[in-house]
Design an enzyme around this catalytic site. Structure first.
Site, short mmCIF file in Angstrom:
data_model
loop_
_atom_site.label_atom_id
_atom_site.label_comp_id
_atom_site.label_asym_id
_atom_site.label_seq_id
_atom_site.Cartn_x
_atom_site.Cartn_y
_atom_site.Cartn_z
CG ASP A 103 -6.66 -0.49 -3.06
OD1 ASP A 103 -5.53 -0.76 -3.51
OD2 ASP A 103 -7.14 0.67 -3.11
CG ASP A 140 -9.04 -16.12 4.85
OD1 ASP A 140 -8.01 -16.80 5.06
OD2 ASP A 140 -10.00 -16.05 5.66
CE LYS A 181 -4.13 1.89 0.22
NZ LYS A 181 -5.18 1.76 -0.82
MN MN Z 1 -6.03 -15.82 8.30
#
Ligand code: MN
Ligand code: IPM
Length: 350
Positions: free
Chosen positions: A218, A246, A186
């Site tokens: 992002d 994830d 970032k």
């Molecule tokens: Mn995790």
């Protein structure tokens, strides 16, 4: 003789680790390799026995073995403990104590499971990338940290050596794959990210044959869902890596499929990405594939036996191709099998 410490942990941990150990035993017999497996408590299981999530004995055992295989830790029973006593804190401590600075999370879509993904077939089919998440630095460990009635604070800090060593691993891995590294940060907002980017660029001078690109986190979150096939090796910091892995996990259909390796200069720990899933614990329905694939990663990274790792991945692939499914990867109405059935099917393929 390889010394393995097994840490079944909490929730579905013991069930999936039992499956993975059967696979380990099977490939051991097949290839004439000897393993000693020593079991130790950790997390809630350890807390209930000893009043501590991570005992010195468990830590010592992890320091004195060739590889650690971990199931999962935590559950509602231990959720209300103070912050520094929670299972999560113990997990962070074991990572730090063992120096496991690199967390490798492959996002590979199995052909047989393309329709288990929430994304379209043509978007996910063929996806195969590897996330290198920095694991012992960044905002997870930075000081000062704390909160009082009116303020909460953490510190995101990276030392040069921390960025250098994970960048090197990512470049090395890319050399053996498609030769592309995407560093995610970032840097448009955070100084620590600008620093990260500068150091990755410096290390890149030693790996001119590898293509390096940068992406803001992002945008990366969006790109992983939009077109996951554009990625080969991703390298990123601790918090961004936590979140992105994830997202990456979900495009493959189920978190129940994904293994991970946490590697340092002396130690290594292998564990599924999924958690302890207390809602389905003890019912013999959890998917053991992530933990079995973690054993494959163990052969690849700790024992330098990519041949055996490939055998295990192939066995998983073939078991899936035969149509066998645990509940998490089954289509609505499809017949599902138990944890032990899935394990046996994979062992049979081996
Ligand atoms: Mn995790
Ligand atoms: C993970 C988990 C852990 C993390 C938690 C349980 C501390 O989410 O391994 O991704 O945030 O690193």
């Amino acid at each position: 003789m390889y010394k393995i410490v097994s840490i079944p942990g909490d929730g579905i941990g013991p069930e999936v680790v039992a499956g993975a150990l059967e696979v380990l035993e099977k490939v051991g017999r097949k290839h004439g390799l000897d393993f000693s497996v020593e079991e130790h408590p950790f997390g809630g299981a350890s807390y209930d026995l000893h009043g501590e999530m991570l005992t010195d004995a468990t830590l010592e055992a992890c320091r004195n073995c060739d590889a650690v295989l971990l199931g999962a830790v935590g559950g509602p029973k231990w959720e209300n403990l103070p912050h520094d006593k929670k299972p999560e804190a113990a997990l962070l401590r074991i990572r730090k104590e063992l120096g496991l600075f690199a967390n490798l999370r492959p996002a590979k879509v199995y052909d047989a499971l393309v329709d288990a993904s929430s994304l379209k077939d043509e978007v996910v089919r063929g996806t195969d990338f590897l996330v290198f998440r920095e694991l012992t630095g960044g905002i997870y460990f930075g000081q000062p940290r704390g909160f009082d009635e009116n303020r909460g604070w953490n510190t995101m800090v990276y030392e040069r050596y921390e960025v250098e060593r994970i960048a090197r691993l990512a470049f090395e891995a890319a050399r053996k794959r498609s030769g592309r590294v995407m560093s995610i940060d970032k840097a448009n907002v955070l100084e620590v990210s600008q620093f990260w980017r500068n150091v990755v660029q410096e290390i890149h001078k030693d790996y001119r044959d590898v293509e390096l690109n940068h992406m803001y986190v992002d945008n990366a979150a969006m790109q992983i869902v939009r077109n996951p096939k554009q990625f080969d090796v991703i390298v990123t910091g601790n918090l961004f890596g936590d979140i992105l892995s994830d997202i990456a996990g979900m495009i493959t259909g189920s978190l129940g499929m994904l293994p991970s390796a946490s590697i340092g200069s002396k130690h290594a720990l292998y564990e599924p990405i999924h958690g302890s899933a207390p809602d389905i614990a003890g019912r013999n329905i959890a998917n053991p594939i992530a933990t079995i694939a973690s054993v494959a990663m163990m052969f690849e990274h700790s024992f330098r036996r990519t041949d055996i790792a490939t055998e295990i991945y192939d066995a998983i692939e073939n078991a899936l191709a035969s149509g066998i499914r645990t509940a998490d990867i089954a289509k609505p109405g499809e017949k599902t099998v138990s944890t032990t059935d899935m394990t046996n099917a994979i062992v049979r393929q081996l």
